[in-house]
Design an enzyme around this catalytic site. Sequence first.
Site, mmCIF file in Angstrom:
data_model
loop_
_atom_site.group_PDB
_atom_site.id
_atom_site.type_symbol
_atom_site.label_atom_id
_atom_site.label_comp_id
_atom_site.label_asym_id
_atom_site.label_seq_id
_atom_site.Cartn_x
_atom_site.Cartn_y
_atom_site.Cartn_z
ATOM 1 N N TYR A 135 0.835 -1.208 0.000
ATOM 2 C CA TYR A 135 0.000 0.000 0.000
ATOM 3 C C TYR A 135 0.874 1.265 0.000
ATOM 4 O O TYR A 135 0.636 2.191 -0.772
ATOM 5 C CB TYR A 135 -0.893 -0.046 1.241
ATOM 6 C CG TYR A 135 -1.918 1.046 1.371
ATOM 7 C CD1 TYR A 135 -3.115 1.010 0.654
ATOM 8 C CD2 TYR A 135 -1.730 2.114 2.257
ATOM 9 C CE1 TYR A 135 -4.079 2.000 0.808
ATOM 10 C CE2 TYR A 135 -2.683 3.095 2.422
ATOM 11 C CZ TYR A 135 -3.867 3.034 1.692
ATOM 12 O OH TYR A 135 -4.821 4.023 1.858
ATOM 13 N N LYS A 191 1.003 4.212 -2.801
ATOM 14 C CA LYS A 191 0.654 5.588 -2.448
ATOM 15 C C LYS A 191 1.835 6.535 -2.670
ATOM 16 O O LYS A 191 1.647 7.695 -3.035
ATOM 17 C CB LYS A 191 0.161 5.660 -1.002
ATOM 18 C CG LYS A 191 -1.155 4.913 -0.756
ATOM 19 C CD LYS A 191 -2.278 5.410 -1.656
ATOM 20 C CE LYS A 191 -3.633 4.824 -1.310
ATOM 21 N NZ LYS A 191 -4.695 5.260 -2.227
HETATM 22 P P1 NAP Z 1 -13.613 2.387 1.167
HETATM 23 O O1 NAP Z 1 -14.589 2.979 2.117
HETATM 24 O O2 NAP Z 1 -13.143 1.001 1.367
HETATM 25 O O3 NAP Z 1 -14.232 2.540 -0.326
HETATM 26 C C1 NAP Z 1 -13.510 2.036 -1.400
HETATM 27 C C2 NAP Z 1 -14.171 2.455 -2.698
HETATM 28 O O4 NAP Z 1 -13.351 2.009 -3.794
HETATM 29 C C3 NAP Z 1 -15.529 1.824 -2.912
HETATM 30 O O5 NAP Z 1 -16.335 2.724 -3.636
HETATM 31 C C4 NAP Z 1 -15.221 0.581 -3.744
HETATM 32 O O6 NAP Z 1 -16.330 0.143 -4.547
HETATM 33 C C5 NAP Z 1 -14.108 1.143 -4.626
HETATM 34 N N1 NAP Z 1 -13.215 0.115 -5.167
HETATM 35 C C6 NAP Z 1 -12.452 -0.769 -4.503
HETATM 36 N N2 NAP Z 1 -11.767 -1.549 -5.347
HETATM 37 C C7 NAP Z 1 -12.115 -1.159 -6.602
HETATM 38 C C8 NAP Z 1 -11.797 -1.612 -7.896
HETATM 39 N N3 NAP Z 1 -10.933 -2.623 -8.103
HETATM 40 N N4 NAP Z 1 -12.379 -1.005 -8.962
HETATM 41 C C9 NAP Z 1 -13.254 0.007 -8.777
HETATM 42 N N5 NAP Z 1 -13.579 0.498 -7.571
HETATM 43 C C10 NAP Z 1 -13.032 -0.092 -6.490
HETATM 44 O O7 NAP Z 1 -12.277 3.262 1.081
HETATM 45 P P2 NAP Z 1 -11.980 4.770 1.590
HETATM 46 O O8 NAP Z 1 -11.529 4.695 2.986
HETATM 47 O O9 NAP Z 1 -13.082 5.665 1.199
HETATM 48 O O10 NAP Z 1 -10.683 5.102 0.702
HETATM 49 C C11 NAP Z 1 -10.722 5.818 -0.510
HETATM 50 C C12 NAP Z 1 -9.300 6.143 -0.939
HETATM 51 O O11 NAP Z 1 -8.658 6.913 0.074
HETATM 52 C C13 NAP Z 1 -8.432 4.899 -1.139
HETATM 53 O O12 NAP Z 1 -7.557 5.112 -2.224
HETATM 54 C C14 NAP Z 1 -7.646 4.822 0.146
HETATM 55 O O13 NAP Z 1 -6.431 4.141 -0.029
HETATM 56 C C15 NAP Z 1 -7.441 6.286 0.449
HETATM 57 N N6 NAP Z 1 -7.147 6.544 1.844
HETATM 58 C C16 NAP Z 1 -8.036 6.203 2.819
HETATM 59 C C17 NAP Z 1 -7.712 6.466 4.150
HETATM 60 C C18 NAP Z 1 -8.658 6.131 5.281
HETATM 61 O O14 NAP Z 1 -8.267 6.314 6.436
HETATM 62 N N7 NAP Z 1 -9.865 5.695 5.034
HETATM 63 C C19 NAP Z 1 -6.481 7.042 4.467
HETATM 64 C C20 NAP Z 1 -5.594 7.370 3.440
HETATM 65 C C21 NAP Z 1 -5.936 7.118 2.134
HETATM 66 P P3 NAP Z 1 -17.438 -0.918 -3.946
HETATM 67 O O15 NAP Z 1 -18.303 -0.144 -2.981
HETATM 68 O O16 NAP Z 1 -18.201 -1.361 -5.146
HETATM 69 O O17 NAP Z 1 -16.680 -2.004 -3.273
#
Ligand code: NAP
Length: 242
Positions: free
Chosen positions: A154, A158
Amino acid sequence: MGENKVALITGASRGIGRACAIELAKAGYDVAISYAGNDEAANKTVADIKSLNVNAKAYKFDVANKDACASAVEEVLKDFGKIDVLVNNAGITRDGLFMRMSSENWEAVINTNLNSAFYMTNPVIKTMIKQRSGCIVNMSSISGLMGNAGQANYSTAKAGLVGFTKSLAKELGSRNVRVNAIAPGFIQTDMTKDLDTEKITEHIPLKRLGQPEDIAKTVKFLAEDAPYITGQVIGVDGGLVI
Ligand code: NAP
């Protein structure tokens, strides 16, 4: 072509992407959202966006699949006429110590979190260059800046997005296409629901986890109010990385 600006946001059925979609809809954008398989969540996000009196449509495809990304961008352009903002947000985690990390878990994370940005941005910049404007936001992470034990895959993806952001900003600046990254800290979504939040919060100067809306507001700022900002990585982490 409609009057509204158009945003394409990957991984916007849930979490951060969904909040970004709603924030941009509130700012008057028509919004194309992508998702992997959660039809119910995607339909709800589309309905919530439409209730703000803008257009919305969901596209189900795997961002780790190059051809699927190219077809989806083509479809979005057919449906909406243009793309003004691209948010490369979709991402997954497959955490584990590197000693025991399978190549499947390495590749899944690199393909979904990093190669996806190439697959999506490549067709989108063609249309942005033609229209001589555009804003791309790549969702990086503090893990990409600091590294994190148990997240070699990851963090690598990133960190890759940071280099991608800076290089593209240099290539596309003369075409008025801005490219920035956001490095969220710990944001309350499905991705972080199993973490020990009490322990984490102790280390965050603002003494709370982030909400998806905290990231969404930054995306809206980059899209709407940051005409002289490009190539930057904006930490939205409550002060965790200082
Ligand atoms: P999340 O709640 O797990 O949501 C993930 C989203 O990505 C969902 O809409 C999912 O679709 C979609 N997705 C996953 N795999 C995919 C694929 N192969 N093709 C198309 N869509 C896909 O994640 P989040 O926490 O909102 O994170 C969003 C972004 O922010 C990510 O890149 C994550 O790495 C980054 N981020 C998050 C955090 C955190 O603390 N949450 C921190 C730093 C960075 P489905 O609903 O259909 O599964």
